[in-house]
Design an enzyme around this catalytic site. Structure first.
Site, short mmCIF file in Angstrom:
data_model
loop_
_atom_site.label_atom_id
_atom_site.label_comp_id
_atom_site.label_asym_id
_atom_site.label_seq_id
_atom_site.Cartn_x
_atom_site.Cartn_y
_atom_site.Cartn_z
N HIS A 115 0.34 -1.33 -0.47
CA HIS A 115 0.11 0.00 -0.69
C HIS A 115 0.66 1.59 0.25
CE1 HIS A 115 -3.40 2.49 1.73
NE2 HIS A 115 -2.48 3.19 1.59
N GLU A 116 2.00 1.37 0.94
CA GLU A 116 2.76 2.50 0.50
C GLU A 116 3.83 3.03 -0.08
OE1 GLU A 116 0.61 3.15 4.42
OE2 GLU A 116 2.01 4.68 3.20
N HIS A 119 1.52 4.58 -2.86
CA HIS A 119 1.34 5.53 -2.10
C HIS A 119 3.13 6.35 -3.16
CE1 HIS A 119 -1.94 6.36 -0.42
NE2 HIS A 119 -1.58 5.96 0.88
N HIS A 125 -5.97 7.38 -2.11
CA HIS A 125 -6.30 6.28 -2.01
C HIS A 125 -7.69 5.84 -2.75
CE1 HIS A 125 -5.16 6.76 2.29
NE2 HIS A 125 -4.10 5.92 2.08
#
Lengths: 411, 79
Positions: A115-116, A119, A125
């Site tokens: 997930h990170e 980014h 998101h």
């Protein structure tokens, strides 16, 4: 998905500055490396690790205090991690979390890291609560894979994976024409429903093995048949058993008195090895995510194997029926599947077991109908090369639906 | 009116994750309608009943572990 920025290059370096104290270092590293793989397998990105000096993406763990991050963390729970958007590259994890791998406890490091990294690569998101890029952690999923929204977002940023960087597994999707068997070994007919082995492999792909061939089983139909040795170089056909462990990323194949180990399609050094602690000529094998162990089956017995710890096999084999209630002896194949259940295959039938390892009501069912998308009238003769036309029924949303719909029709 | 502690922490959450926008100038307190709108945006994005009220389900969702980056789900603050 939401785009927050992008790197002007696609070949990035990364550096792991420190690791969490709650996981063995090699497991934590494997989780972080796997997180990169999710993204590089769907977009033309490469990630090269550097051990010293500057790196585009820098992963580190800190808590309430940090000399290089103004955004401190809040102790266990709540905020788990944060990352800067391109082209800054810092990815920080809260060192106070219980970082885990391969278990429902704690917080799965691999999923949060993926997930990170989303980014750090430029994604914001997602509104899909089941997408990797959803803001709230949806918990550990043993066969985690990117959501279509995640894939669409990263490909919007960096394009699709282009052919020359496609890895062997991608070949499964784009057959270069019917595979020509090197020797005239008869090509099996998946609609016969008979199997040597079944495996839920990396990236949640379901592989069926029969004779010298392997094919994938998907919600919408069957992939093309390939010679086993075309995918796993050095591996013979007519296998006894196959099992993939998400815990170690190892795939083990068993035949006769030998065992082969692969990571994806690359054989691990030193393999094949001789089987010495369990009997040769196994029937089946499966990985059970609940206790992260590999189970090997032969005749009426099973062995439970911890891949990462010396296992005392002196008390094995134990009776299959003691643990797997209602399944037949001498199964031809077995696997734990994406739906969290365990499946046993024998002859033309299969049994589905619930989380308590009990055969569910209404089983056994017919493998060809429910798994291989075959109509009842499909001839179950051995077809010659190239004329396999699995009569997939209508493309349904997921295999489980196929299982239920087909059987209710049969009933 | 003054906010209770639970409402206070909910407003902090909505601020931290981009559902409420700190006014660029003027007093720090928010108009009730801004908070209601921010709550509705959060509830919709979380697939909760969209009531605009700080109910138990909303509070529970705000306690779930998550990423520290903001959410782009309130169109007004996103603009």
């Amino acid at each position: 998905y939401l785009l927050l920025g992008r790197w002007r290059k696609k070949h990035l370096t990364f550096r792991i500055l420190n690791l969490p104290s709650t996981l063995p270092p090699h497991i934590a590293r494997a989780a972080l490396l796997r997180a990169f793989k999710y993204w590089s397998s769907v977009a033309p990105l490469t990630f090269r690790e550097v051990q010293t000096g500057w790196a585009d993406i820098r992963l580190s763990f800190h808590g309430h205090q940090s000399p290089y991050c103004s955004n401190t963390f809040d102790g266990p729970g709540r905020v788990l991690a944060h990352a800067d958007i391109p082209e800054l590259g810092s990815v920080h994890f809260d060192e106070d979390e219980l970082w885990t791998e391969g278990t429902y406890r704690g917080v799965n490091l691999r999923i949060i890291a993926a997930h990170e990294l989303g980014h750090a690569l430029g994604l914001g998101h997602s509104r899909y609560t089941q997408a990797l890029m959803a803001p709230v952690y949806a918990g550990y999923r043993p066969y985690f894979q990117l959501h279509p929204d995640d894939v669409a977002g990263i490909q919007d940023l960096y394009g699709k994976k282009n052919p020359e960087t496609r890895n062997e597994e991608e070949e499964m999707k784009v057959p270069t024409g019917p595979p020509v068997p090197r020797e005239p070994s008869p090509m099996p007919n998946p609609c016969s429903g008979e199997l040597d082995a079944m495996m839920l492999g990396p990236h949640g792909k379901t592989y069926a093995f029969k004779g010298d061939y392997v094919w994938t089983v998907t919600d919408s139909g069957l992939g093309p048949l390939f010679l086993v040795s075309d995918l796993w170089e050095g591996l013979p056909g007519k296998l006894d058993a196959a099992v993939y462990s998400p815990r170690t990323q190892w795939i083990h194949f068993f035949k006769g008195d030998k065992v082969w180990r692969y990571i994806n399609f690359k054989m691990s050094p030193g393999f094949p090895k001789k089987l010495n602690k369990v009997e040769p000529n196994l029937d089946a094998a499966l990985y059970w995510p609940v206790n992260q162990k590999v189970f090997l089956f032969k005749g009426s017995g099973y062995w439970q194997w911890d891949e990462l710890a010396p296992t005392d096999f002196s008390r094995y084999p134990k009776p299959i029926k003691e643990l797997f209630t209602g399944v037949p002896n001498q199964p031809s194949a077995a696997m734990s599947w994406r739906d969290g259940r365990v499946y046993f295959f024998k002859g033309k039938k299969y049994w589905r077991l619930n989380r308590q390892l009990r055969v569910e009501k209404g089983y056994p069912r017919n493998t060809a109908h429910s798994w291989m998308h075959c109509h009842p009238h499909t001839p179950s003769t051995t077809a010659s090369a190239g004329d396999i036309t699995p009569l997939a029924t209508d493309a349904l949303s997921n295999t489980d639906t196929v299982l239920d719909v087909t059987s209710s029709v049969t009933d | 009116r003054a906010l209770g502690p639970a409402e206070e922490s909910a407003v902090d959450y909505l601020l931290q994750y981009g559902y409420l926008q700190k006014p660029l100038e003027g007093p720090d307190n928010f108009r009730p309608e801004d908070v209601t709108e921010a709550l509705r945006a959060f509830q919709e994005a979380s697939e909760l009943p969209v009531s605009g009220q700080l109910d138990d389900a909303t509070r529970a969702r705000m306690r779930q572990p998550r990423c520290g980056l903001e959410d782009p789900f309130n169109q007004k603050t996103l603009r």
